[in-house]
Design a protein around this motif. Structure first.
Motif, PDB file in Angstrom:
ATOM      1  N   SER A 190      40.513  32.190  28.820  1.00 14.68           N
ATOM      2  CA  SER A 190      39.871  32.129  30.128  1.00 14.68           C
ATOM      3  C   SER A 190      40.514  31.052  30.994  1.00 14.68           C
ATOM      4  O   SER A 190      40.513  31.151  32.203  1.00 14.68           O
ATOM      5  CB  SER A 190      38.388  31.863  29.962  1.00 14.68           C
ATOM      6  N   GLY A 191      41.088  30.011  30.350  1.00 13.67           N
ATOM      7  CA  GLY A 191      41.744  28.972  31.125  1.00 13.67           C
ATOM      8  C   GLY A 191      42.878  29.535  31.958  1.00 13.67           C
ATOM      9  O   GLY A 191      42.988  29.279  33.150  1.00 13.67           O
ATOM     10  N   THR A 192      43.690  30.371  31.317  1.00 11.67           N
ATOM     11  CA  THR A 192      44.834  30.923  32.024  1.00 11.67           C
ATOM     12  C   THR A 192      44.387  31.826  33.155  1.00 11.67           C
ATOM     13  O   THR A 192      44.922  31.779  34.244  1.00 11.67           O
ATOM     14  CB  THR A 192      45.700  31.733  31.057  1.00 11.67           C
ATOM     15  N   ALA A 194      41.652  31.822  34.878  1.00 13.35           N
ATOM     16  CA  ALA A 194      41.104  31.066  36.003  1.00 13.35           C
ATOM     17  C   ALA A 194      42.242  30.445  36.794  1.00 13.35           C
ATOM     18  O   ALA A 194      42.228  30.411  38.018  1.00 13.35           O
ATOM     19  CB  ALA A 194      40.169  29.984  35.509  1.00 13.35           C
ATOM     20  N   GLU A 195      43.258  30.003  36.050  1.00 12.47           N
ATOM     21  CA  GLU A 195      44.394  29.380  36.691  1.00 12.47           C
ATOM     22  C   GLU A 195      45.089  30.383  37.606  1.00 12.47           C
ATOM     23  O   GLU A 195      45.455  30.092  38.728  1.00 12.47           O
ATOM     24  CB  GLU A 195      45.357  28.929  35.600  1.00 12.47           C
ATOM     25  N   GLU A 196      45.223  31.637  37.084  1.00 11.96           N
ATOM     26  CA  GLU A 196      45.925  32.613  37.888  1.00 11.96           C
ATOM     27  C   GLU A 196      45.086  33.106  39.064  1.00 11.96           C
ATOM     28  O   GLU A 196      45.613  33.669  40.015  1.00 11.96           O
ATOM     29  CB  GLU A 196      46.394  33.774  36.998  1.00 11.96           C
ATOM     30  N   LEU A 197      43.765  32.877  38.988  1.00  8.51           N
ATOM     31  CA  LEU A 197      42.928  33.233  40.130  1.00  8.51           C
ATOM     32  C   LEU A 197      43.146  32.280  41.299  1.00  8.51           C
ATOM     33  O   LEU A 197      42.681  32.517  42.396  1.00  8.51           O
ATOM     34  CB  LEU A 197      41.447  33.193  39.738  1.00  8.51           C
ATOM     35  N   TYR A 199      42.433  28.845  41.141  1.00  5.03           N
ATOM     36  CA  TYR A 199      41.499  27.726  41.149  1.00  5.03           C
ATOM     37  C   TYR A 199      42.254  26.409  41.149  1.00  5.03           C
ATOM     38  O   TYR A 199      43.168  26.218  40.360  1.00  5.03           O
ATOM     39  CB  TYR A 199      40.597  27.814  39.916  1.00  5.03           C
ATOM     40  N   ARG A 200      41.889  25.512  42.049  1.00  2.00           N
ATOM     41  CA  ARG A 200      42.585  24.214  42.100  1.00  2.00           C
ATOM     42  C   ARG A 200      41.589  23.069  41.971  1.00  2.00           C
ATOM     43  O   ARG A 200      40.776  22.879  42.866  1.00  2.00           O
ATOM     44  CB  ARG A 200      43.297  24.049  43.436  1.00  2.00           C
TER      45      ARG A 200
ATOM     46  N   ARG B 113      50.124  25.662  40.968  1.00  4.61           N
ATOM     47  CA  ARG B 113      49.231  26.714  40.491  1.00  4.61           C
ATOM     48  C   ARG B 113      47.814  26.179  40.361  1.00  4.61           C
ATOM     49  O   ARG B 113      46.851  26.893  40.544  1.00  4.61           O
ATOM     50  CB  ARG B 113      49.707  27.186  39.111  1.00  4.61           C
ATOM     51  N   ARG B 114      47.676  24.905  40.000  1.00  2.00           N
ATOM     52  CA  ARG B 114      46.333  24.367  39.802  1.00  2.00           C
ATOM     53  C   ARG B 114      46.005  23.190  40.711  1.00  2.00           C
ATOM     54  O   ARG B 114      44.858  22.799  40.802  1.00  2.00           O
ATOM     55  CB  ARG B 114      46.167  23.918  38.346  1.00  2.00           C
ATOM     56  N   LEU B 115      47.021  22.603  41.333  1.00  2.00           N
ATOM     57  CA  LEU B 115      46.758  21.367  42.079  1.00  2.00           C
ATOM     58  C   LEU B 115      47.007  21.606  43.565  1.00  2.00           C
ATOM     59  O   LEU B 115      47.449  22.668  43.962  1.00  2.00           O
ATOM     60  CB  LEU B 115      47.673  20.263  41.544  1.00  2.00           C
ATOM     61  N   ARG B 432      42.716  20.809  31.362  1.00  2.00           N
ATOM     62  CA  ARG B 432      42.026  21.342  32.526  1.00  2.00           C
ATOM     63  C   ARG B 432      41.501  20.241  33.431  1.00  2.00           C
ATOM     64  O   ARG B 432      41.215  20.473  34.585  1.00  2.00           O
ATOM     65  CB  ARG B 432      40.881  22.234  32.069  1.00  2.00           C
ATOM     66  N   LEU B 509      33.800  27.332  34.549  1.00  6.34           N
ATOM     67  CA  LEU B 509      34.946  27.675  35.385  1.00  6.34           C
ATOM     68  C   LEU B 509      34.630  28.838  36.308  1.00  6.34           C
ATOM     69  O   LEU B 509      34.932  28.810  37.489  1.00  6.34           O
ATOM     70  CB  LEU B 509      36.106  28.072  34.486  1.00  6.34           C
ATOM     71  N   VAL B 513      34.990  29.157  40.338  1.00  5.31           N
ATOM     72  CA  VAL B 513      35.866  30.101  41.014  1.00  5.31           C
ATOM     73  C   VAL B 513      35.076  30.890  42.045  1.00  5.31           C
ATOM     74  O   VAL B 513      35.483  31.045  43.190  1.00  5.31           O
ATOM     75  CB  VAL B 513      36.521  31.055  39.998  1.00  5.31           C
TER      76      VAL B 513
END
Lengths: 201, 521
Positions: A190-192, A194-197, A199-200, B113-115, B432, B509, B513
């Motif tokens: 799920s981490g990946t 969410a990352e690809e969605l 989320y920052r 991608r995350r930041l 994370r 999470l 989102v």
């Protein structure tokens, strides 16, 4: 895998769902199509009991040809077993309506299994790096040990160096096979996703 | 080596350059999209990309430096090939699969991608540019040193010419062909390097009737050190500082390879994570095979040429393989190996310069200055201008800094990559709780720590061989800062993230989102 004389009540849920789905058992489908059809079928019934009831009624009805019935049941068992083998996380429970895939993953323990598998892969790198550290440390501190002769002019130091290259190659080959068979078949964690969605934090 | 050999192989190398130029034009991008110019649309096969990745790691240092070091210092020299081989394990297990992403080109893209995109693009762009420039200068300075090494005293006037020629062709290749041309040059060179290295090693072994024991005995005998040649201790003396020194150097090699921008760039030239993993597998296996050959070449040079003759030709041992080639096959083989060495430098600098240009155009111009509003055509144009700018400044800097020690520059590039890029990259892929603040602290902090420690090291002042021999402000005793700066990079990344997480960070999470918690940090 399919017991001819097994009573229809004991068939796994995946078999039931496949049997009742809109799929044609004489055609080939991709995994994606299969799983989607299974989900749709599951969602269109009220619940597990409705499914079983309908399934048992269909199989015990006299008006359809017995041969066609059996053929579809064999197909459903075979496909369900095949899916279960290749997608261990999906099991016999299609993602139920109203739950997220995250909950479904948590229910089947897929995330934990994925974490364990990845951790095992990382642990495989430890001996390679440890051998490297050993060589560097003994080249500085254990010179007498490194100078011991193994065979002719070949001493412990040189043979450890050669061994290091072999171990790196072996680890690389092993990891390739391990990843092909054990990591690529895992559901995305799920981490990946969410990352690809996007989320920052 | 005598001047008459100069005329024998320089035309061969010129022919190679022109042929590759034609091929680069042929392989040039057709559609003019960013993805095509930057990563060949991510369409390479794993085997092809693995070959190119192998080529990216094998600079002239691997072909000439490592065997030379082995020929001079025996066992201690063999340690220099183990680090790069083991670093593939780090790349394979920790980085490659998580780094791969479609439509992503630079380290900044991966962090974003995350930041928060703008801040991390700027930080990653600065770190990438710094590492690439230092690495480029090191390779070009190495090429000019190589010219002198090969041509002898008559090459004095040509060394700067060689740097300029290599710099110019590097710019031409990447301006015309982008990643397609860089891959092509790299592939050609990797095939030649692997074939050349292995067949040269075979030739050495056949001289000794395929008896490795006889080779080692002869090497020990002709080295002037006897049995001690095969034992530790010739290169590194005794004492605690030496121990720390070598640990620091090895740490930089081991961790830094995972943060070299031009290697990371290649991960995205294949379609999937699986293919990215396979490319690294191919590259690692070829590296192991080539290093076995390099070991044979090093001991062969000591055995057939003799350490005294090697030192007499070049005190750093960089010409050992060339002397060995001359010994085995006369001037013809010598010419081939010399061309191979220049092709190696050219292929590596083309890849590094392309990465620097892409980082400048995509991270700094695209994401920071225009905030992703520039069109693809405009960004492509900026990339080409950046390639010219980066290539020219690297060539000019290499001409100015031609007396710098090459291994010092390479060590600096690896140390900065290990302490500024790797911590942020690993945190963003595995943790994370990592925040933008943590990424910025880690990148800028790692960069500042490693550069300032090098500035305070005996490489720069307080030593007869230092950059500024007249001054002495060397507070830091080690030549390589990695053993301090890598932990600092990781610590700053943690310090910048952990204490600043708000109470709500543990919300599921999925909720975050869907409800859209705004970016922070």
């Amino acid at each position: 895998m399919y017991a001819e004389n097994r009573s229809p009540q004991h068939d796994p849920l995946a078999v039931v769902v496949l049997y009742l789905s809109r799929l044609d058992h004489r055609s080939l489908y991709s995994d994606d199509q299969l799983l989607r059809a299974m989900n749709d079928c599951y969602a269109s019934f009220g619940g597990r009991d409705d499914l079983s009831l309908r399934y048992v009624r269909l199989l015990s009805s006299r008006d359809t040809e017995a041969h066609a019935l059996r053929e579809r049941r064999v197909w459903a068992s075979r496909v369900a077993a095949d899916l279960a083998r290749r997608h261990p996380s999906v099991h016999s429970v299609p993602v139920a309506p109203g739950t997220t895939s995250r909950d479904a993953h948590a229910m089947t323990g897929a995330a934990r299994r994925a974490r364990d598998a990845r951790r095992r892969a990382l642990l495989a790198g430890v001996p390679v790096v440890a051998l490297y550290v050993l060589i560097i440390v003994s080249a500085n501190a254990g010179r007498g040990f490194m100078a011991l002769s193994v065979a002719g002019p070949l001493n412990v130091g040189l043979s450890l160096g050669l061994l290091q290259l072999v171990v790196v190659a072996a680890c690389v080959l092993w990891y390739g096979r391990y990843a092909d068979t054990s990591l690529d078949t895992l559901p995305e964690s799920s981490g990946t996703s969410a990352e690809e969605l996007g989320y920052r934090p | 080596m005598t001047p008459d050999r100069v005329t024998a192989y320089l035309p061969v190398f010129a022919g190679f350059l022109v042929c590759v130029l034609f091929l680069a034009v042929w392989a040039a991008p057709q559609r003019g999209t960013l993805s095509e110019f930057y990563v060949s649309d991510g369409r390479l096969t794993p085997a092809h990309n693995g070959l190119a990745l192998f080529g990216d790691v094998m600079s002239a240092a691997a072909l000439l430096g490592s065997p030379g070091l082995i020929a001079l210092t025996g066992f201690d020299g063999t340690l220099s090939v183990l680090g790069p081989a083991v670093s593939w394990i780090v790349v394979l297990l920790l980085v490659v699969e998580r780094y791969h992403g479609k439509g992503q080109f630079t380290i900044g893209d991966r962090l974003a991608r995350r930041l928060r995109p703008r801040a991390v693009h700027l930080a990653a762009g600065i770190a990438t540019l710094f590492v690439c420039l230092v690495y480029l200068i090191a390779q070009l300075v190495g090429a000019s040193a190589l010219t002198v090494g090969i041509l002898g005293p008559s090459g004095r006037g040509m060394e700067q010419g060689m740097t300029v020629v290599l710099g110019a062709f590097m710019i031409l290749y990447i301006v015309l062909g982008g990643m397609g041309a860089a891959t092509l040059v790299q592939t050609l060179k990797a095939v030649l390097l692997l074939a050349g290295g292995v067949s040269l090693a075979m030739a050495v072994l056949s001289r000794f009737d395929w008896d490795a024991g006889a080779l080692l005995n002869a090497a020990a005998g002709n080295s002037g050190h006897g049995e001690r040649f095969l034992q530790p201790g010739l290169r590194f003396g005794d004492g605690g500082t030496t121990m720390l020194e070598s640990a620091s150097e090895q740490l930089a090699l081991l961790v830094g390879a995972a943060g070299l921008p031009h290697l990371l760039m290649r991960i995205n030239t294949v379609p999937s994570r699986r293919d990215a993993r396979r490319s690294v597998q191919y590259a690692a296996l070829m590296t192991c095979a080539f290093y076995v050959a390099a070991g044979v070449l090093g001991f062969g040079a000591a055995a057939l040429v003799g350490t005294d003759a090697i030192v007499a030709d070049n005190p750093s041992g960089n010409t050992a393989v060339l002397l060995l080639a001359a010994e085995l096959g006369g001037s013809f083989l010598l010419s081939l190996v010399a061309c191979l060495a220049f092709a190696t430098v050219l292929a590596v600098v083309a890849g590094v310069a392309l990465t620097a240009a892409i980082s400048l155009a995509h991270d700094i111009y695209g994401a920071v200055i225009t905030r992703d509003t520039a069109s693809a055509q405009r960004e492509l144009f900026v990339t080409r201008v950046a390639a010219v700018a980066v290539g020219t400044s690297a060539t000019v800097l290499a001409l100015i800094a031609r007396n710098l020690n090459v291994s010092f520059l390479i060590g600096l590039a690896f140390a900065v990559a290990a302490s500024a890029i790797v911590p942020a990259l690993l945190y963003s892929m595995f943790w994370r709780g990592f925040t933008t603040r943590g990424a910025l602290w880690s990148v800028y902090g790692g960069l500042a720590t490693s550069v300032s420690l090098v500035g305070l090291s005996p490489e720069v002042s307080g030593d007869a061989r230092a950059l500024l021999p007249g001054l002495d402000f060397s507070v830091f005793p080690l030549h390589n800062p990695a053993i301090v700066s890598v932990p600092v990079g990781f610590l700053l990344g943690w310090l910048g993230s952990a204490p600043f997480r708000r109470a709500g960070w543990k919300a599921p999470l999925a909720d975050r989102v869907t409800t859209g918690v705004p970016p922070r940090g």
